[in-house]
Design an enzyme around this catalytic site. Structure first.
Site, short mmCIF file in Angstrom:
data_model
loop_
_atom_site.label_atom_id
_atom_site.label_comp_id
_atom_site.label_asym_id
_atom_site.label_seq_id
_atom_site.Cartn_x
_atom_site.Cartn_y
_atom_site.Cartn_z
N HIS A 12 -2.86 6.32 8.24
CA HIS A 12 -3.65 5.02 8.18
C HIS A 12 -4.57 5.26 9.86
O HIS A 12 -6.14 4.68 9.22
CB HIS A 12 -3.08 3.81 8.98
N LYS A 69 8.59 -9.16 1.88
CA LYS A 69 8.83 -8.01 2.26
C LYS A 69 10.23 -7.91 3.49
O LYS A 69 10.20 -6.76 3.11
CB LYS A 69 7.32 -7.44 2.81
N ARG A 112 -5.07 7.75 -1.79
CA ARG A 112 -4.12 9.41 -1.32
C ARG A 112 -3.77 10.08 -2.34
O ARG A 112 -4.23 11.70 -2.58
CB ARG A 112 -2.32 8.69 -0.42
O1 PNS Z 1 -0.16 -1.51 2.75
P1 PNS Z 1 0.26 -2.81 1.59
O2 PNS Z 1 1.21 -3.26 1.51
O3 PNS Z 1 -0.35 -1.05 0.40
O4 PNS Z 1 -1.21 -3.75 1.39
C1 PNS Z 1 -1.11 -4.87 0.95
C2 PNS Z 1 -2.56 -5.83 1.53
C3 PNS Z 1 -2.20 -6.58 2.50
C4 PNS Z 1 -3.60 -5.03 1.08
C5 PNS Z 1 -2.37 -6.93 0.27
O5 PNS Z 1 -1.37 -7.08 -0.20
C6 PNS Z 1 -2.65 -8.12 0.37
O6 PNS Z 1 -3.86 -8.54 0.50
N1 PNS Z 1 -2.39 -9.19 0.10
C7 PNS Z 1 -2.34 -10.54 0.69
C8 PNS Z 1 -3.06 -11.32 -0.44
C9 PNS Z 1 -3.87 -11.44 -1.46
O7 PNS Z 1 -4.95 -11.32 -0.98
N2 PNS Z 1 -3.49 -11.75 -2.91
C10 PNS Z 1 -4.72 -11.20 -3.52
C11 PNS Z 1 -5.41 -10.71 -3.62
S1 PNS Z 1 -4.60 -8.86 -4.27
#
Ligand code: PNS
Length: 163
Positions: free
Chosen positions: A22, A46, A95
Site C-alpha cells: 500500500h 468484515k 499485484r
Molecule cells: O482492500 P479491499 O477490501 O479489497 O477494498 C475493497 C473496497 C473498500 C474498495 C470495496 O469493498 C468498496 O469500495 N466498498 C464500498 C462499497 C461500494 O461502494 N460498493 C460498490 C462498488 S464495488
C-alpha cells in the site's frame, strides 16, 4: 474530467493492516496526483483485526509529515465518498493477473454508479507484489516476523493487538 478535478485521488481499501504494498502504491499515486486521500472502509461485516479508527490512527501516523496525504474512514458507497472529497479518481493496485477480475468488476460497478468517476490501476513493485493484508495478519498471528512486509508503526500495532 477537467484538470482541477484531477488533483485529489482516492485510494480506498480495508487496509487491515496497511502494508508496504500500500505504501508503494501511495508513493506512485503521489507522482501523478497532487493529493491522495486514503479511504478506509468501515465495514463491520468484515470482522477486521483493527477497528476503522485504529486503522485511521496507524496510517495517519505513517503519513504525519506528508500534508498531501489525508486519511479518512468511510461507510456506504465509494463513489459517494469520492464525490464528498471533491475527487473523480479512484486508485487501485494490481499485484497479479489474479486480482484483475475482482478489480474490473468493482471498477465497472463504480462507473455504472457514477460515470464521472474513473478508476486508475497501478502496478506494485515486484518486491511488494506478493504481500497481502491477509497473509501479513496470518503470519503475525503465528508470531512470524512481518518487519519486511509492513511499516514499523504497523509492526508495533500488530504486536500490541496480538499480545
Ligand atoms: O482492500 P479491499 O477490501 O479489497 O477494498 C475493497 C473496497 C473498500 C474498495 C470495496 O469493498 C468498496 O469500495 N466498498 C464500498 C462499497 C461500494 O461502494 N460498493 C460498490 C462498488 S464495488
Amino acid at each position: 474530467m477537467n484538470s482541477s478535478n484531477r488533483e485529489t485521488a482516492v485510494f480506498p481499501g480495508s487496509f487491515d493492516p496497511f502494508t508496504n504494498g500500500h505504501i508503494d502504491l501511495v508513493k506512485r499515486a503521489c507522482r501523478t496526483f497532487d493529493r491522495v486521500t486514503i479511504a478506509i472502509l468501515d465495514n463491520l461485516d468484515k470482522n477486521p483485526l483493527f477497528t476503522a479508527d485504529e486503522r485511521v490512527e496507524i496510517i495517519s501516523e505513517i503519513y504525519a509529515d506528508q500534508h498531501n496525504i489525508q486519511v479518512q474512514k468511510f461507510a456506504g458507497l465509494l463513489v459517494d465518498f469520492v464525490k464528498s472529497v471533491d475527487s473523480q479518481v479512484i486508485i487501485r493496485g494490481l499485484r497479479a493477473i489474479s486480482d484483475y477480475d475482482y478489480e474490473a468488476q468493482m471498477a465497472l460497478m463504480n462507473r455504472t454508479l457514477d460515470p464521472d468517476v474513473e478508476t486508475f490501476f497501478l502496478t506494485s513493485s515486484e518486491q511488494n507484489s506478493y504481500i497481502s493484508s491477509t497473509l501479513v495478519k496470518q503470519v503475525a498471528k503465528l508470531k512470524g516476523d512481518v518487519s519486511k512486509l509492513v511499516h514499523p508503526i504497523v509492526v508495533k500495532a500488530l504486536k500490541s493487538k496480538l499480545s
